[in-house]
Motif scaffolding. Structure first.
Motif, mmCIF file in Angstrom:
data_model
loop_
_atom_site.group_PDB
_atom_site.id
_atom_site.type_symbol
_atom_site.label_atom_id
_atom_site.label_comp_id
_atom_site.label_asym_id
_atom_site.label_seq_id
_atom_site.Cartn_x
_atom_site.Cartn_y
_atom_site.Cartn_z
ATOM 1 N N UNK A 36 0.836 -1.200 0.000
ATOM 2 C CA UNK A 36 0.000 0.000 0.000
ATOM 3 C C UNK A 36 0.873 1.253 0.000
ATOM 4 N N UNK A 105 25.318 28.390 20.091
ATOM 5 C CA UNK A 105 24.103 27.592 19.882
ATOM 6 C C UNK A 105 24.415 26.228 19.284
ATOM 7 N N UNK A 108 25.507 24.048 21.858
ATOM 8 C CA UNK A 108 24.346 23.897 22.732
ATOM 9 C C UNK A 108 23.350 22.862 22.251
ATOM 10 N N UNK A 109 23.383 22.559 20.962
ATOM 11 C CA UNK A 109 22.454 21.533 20.452
ATOM 12 C C UNK A 109 22.643 20.212 21.196
ATOM 13 N N UNK A 112 23.601 22.010 25.801
ATOM 14 C CA UNK A 112 22.838 22.944 26.638
ATOM 15 C C UNK A 112 22.086 22.154 27.706
ATOM 16 N N UNK A 113 21.829 22.823 28.812
ATOM 17 C CA UNK A 113 21.178 22.157 29.946
ATOM 18 C C UNK A 113 19.770 21.701 29.552
ATOM 19 N N UNK A 114 19.516 20.428 29.670
ATOM 20 C CA UNK A 114 18.204 19.861 29.310
ATOM 21 C C UNK A 114 17.949 18.668 30.218
ATOM 22 N N UNK A 115 16.970 18.788 31.111
ATOM 23 C CA UNK A 115 16.749 17.714 32.095
ATOM 24 C C UNK A 115 16.447 16.354 31.470
#
Lengths: 149, 400
Positions: A36, A105, A108-109, A112-115
């Motif tokens: 399909x 930046x 940062x990808x 960067x701080x990201x929980x």
């Protein structure tokens, strides 16, 4: 047969015919050949020119840099992850140069701080940490454990 | 890039507990809330019309054509919230060109076409054919030309042909009732069949959607009948209004009971998802579920309409109560759709956290754009009432 039906039945027949006619034009030719989906899409995707060359291609000229990277935390990351697709550069090494990202930046990808990000990836709060300088002014992107300053 | 980070941080500030990364943003917003809402109004309005035609509730006669035209006006835009939600709206027809039997959404396209072409348009055409022929002879200009086209060239008004109009119209209404049930039962099915989501996955979902559709459609016709009578400065047919309100009350009782049963079943079963659903209804959904949907949209109309079944105050007071109840029911059912669609996406499938939903004013998923799809049907209805005014009808169908 009442006159209303004499008129409505042909009208509905025309509607169904128009639908089927539109369908025969709008459904791609190879649709349903193997399932399909439009089967030709596979061949079309195969025909697309490769824009990524792969780490082995970089190794032909830049083996010193690759070996250097293998000694630090960024080992295993492909050159094209940061420098972008390299096929064009390999075809014309002198005239086309790969991208050299410099901005905060870009780093940062990944950093960067990201929980929700894995703790295995070193994270920095870009709003707090040396906000006036680009990361690569202090950090060596190929050997992130070594500081330039 | 900076904007994306800003959005990410904004969204992360709304997260409570643990969620999976793909649960941060809600994929279905206000447009998808409107889709079952508008479809439900169509099904409900049609079922009210069928009460008069098939079940011979003659007292509803003054609202029969109005209910049909309301159903048509809303049906014409029913798919628009879905289409405008697509990233590529111009590709919407593809689902109809290559439908798959496992795609409920593709089947909906055909159910929709069946309902529009075979049920509503034909029923209205057969009901109005005699009048359209008369109006086509009496009316000049642009409107007259529209009537001439609408006759489809069948100008025969002999008693036997008119009798056929009536017979076929009746037959289409009979076929239309299961079609209306299918149309809205399907919308419930789309949510009820998503087994990964415990807030949606219940076999009662199609039934709940169907009854809430009937409630909202009846309330809409009640409201429109009062509004049209007001604008036309015509006296409202109180027996008809009382009967619509009585049916609204009956169906509201069934709807409330069905939803109650579903929740009691959920509470008694207390599956592993129960804790997060308990937090959901007492937290992010408290206002929209307990206050808007249950209290304002159900309990207040139930008590008001229920009281009127036992005690009949003056016409003026009854009208105010009916108007308030119809608006409250429409408000409540909107939030029923909201609680299903938005509520089902607010909690994490890990059952350990919540994300948030912020309705924006602008943008393709924003409030202003979405509200257009609620306003347009009223303009379509105004056009239909100008073209096919029920109050100017000559031909009336016979008792069947």
């Amino acid at each position: 047969m009442p006159p209303q039906l004499k008129r409505l039945i042909p009208l509905f027949a025309i509607f169904i015919f128009l639908f089927l006619a539109a369908r025969s034009f709008l459904v791609p030719k190879s649709f349903g050949e193997q399932g399909h989906y439009r089967f030709n899409s596979i061949a079309e995707n195969k025909e697309k020119a490769m824009i990524y060359a792969g780490k082995e291609a970089c190794d032909d000229c830049h083996s010193d840099r690759i070996q250097e990277m293998e000694t630090d935390l960024h080992k295993g990351i492909s050159c094209e992850t940061c420098h972008g697709p390299g096929s064009a550069h390999i075809a014309n090494p002198d005239s086309i140069k790969p991208m050299i990202p410099k901005g905060r930046d870009f780093c940062g990808m990944c950093h960067s701080l990201n929980p929700s990000r894995s703790k295995l990836v070193h994270q920095v709060d870009l709003k707090e940490h040396n906000v006036t300088e680009n990361c690569i002014e202090c950090h060596n992107p190929h050997l992130p454990c070594q500081m330039k300053k | 890039m900076e904007q994306n980070f800003q959005h990410l941080y904004d969204m992360l500030s709304q997260v409570q507990g643990f969620i999976y990364p793909n649960e941060l943003d809600l994929q279905w917003g206000l447009l998808i809330v409107l889709y079952p809402y508008i479809t439900g109004l169509v099904a409900g309005a049609f079922i009210l019309a069928s009460l008069e035609r098939v079940f011979n509730v003659k007292v509803l006669g003054p609202t029969y054509q109005l209910a049909l035209l309301t159903a048509l006006a809303f049906l014409l835009v029913a798919t628009m919230p879905l289409v405008s939600h697509l990233g590529h709206p111009e590709r919407f027809y593809e689902i109809l060109m290559t439908p798959h039997s496992t795609s409920a959404m593709a089947i909906f396209g055909f159910v929709y076409l069946w309902y529009l072409m075979v049920v509503l348009l034909l029923e209205i055409w057969f009901d109005y054919r005699q009048d359209i022929v008369i109006w086509s002879k009496e009316t000049k200009g642009f409107k007259g030309r529209i009537y001439k086209i609408l006759t489809l060239g069948v100008t025969d008004l002999s008693p036997s042909t008119i009798k056929w109009d009536d017979k076929i119209g009746y037959f289409i209404t009979v076929v239309g009732i299961p079609s209306a049930f299918m149309l809205h039962g399907y919308v419930g099915f789309i949510f009820g069949s998503i087994k990964a989501n415990p807030w949606w996955s219940t076999v009662l979902m199609p039934v709940i959607f169907l009854f809430s559709a009937m409630v909202s459609g009846i309330a809409l016709v009640l409201f429109i009948y009062m509004a049209v009578s007001f604008f036309r400065k015509q006296k409202i047919d109180m027996p008809a209004l009382d009967s619509i309100a009585k049916f609204l009350f009956y169906i509201l009782v069934i709807d409330f009971t069905m939803e109650g049963l579903d929740q009691i079943h959920r509470i008694y079963e207390a599956e592993e998802s129960f804790e997060i659903l308990f937090l959901l209804v007492h937290g992010p959904l408290f206002l929209t579920l307990f206050v808007f949907q249950i209290f304002l949209g159900t309990v207040v109309p139930l008590i008001s309409l229920g009281t009127l079944q036992l005690y009949k105050p003056s016409e003026k007071i009854r009208k105010i109560i009916y108007l308030s109840c119809s608006l409250l029911v429409l408000f409540g059912i909107f939030f029923m759709r909201w609680n299903v669609v938005i509520g089902g996406q607010l909690f994490s499938k890990s059952f350990y956290g919540f994300t948030g939903y912020k309705l924006h004013l602008l943008g393709s998923e924003g409030f202003l754009f979405s509200i257009i799809w609620v306003i347009i049907p009223f303009f379509i209805l105004a056009f239909l009432l100008w073209l096919l005014p029920p109050w100017k009808k000559v031909g009336q169908h016979e008792n069947n």
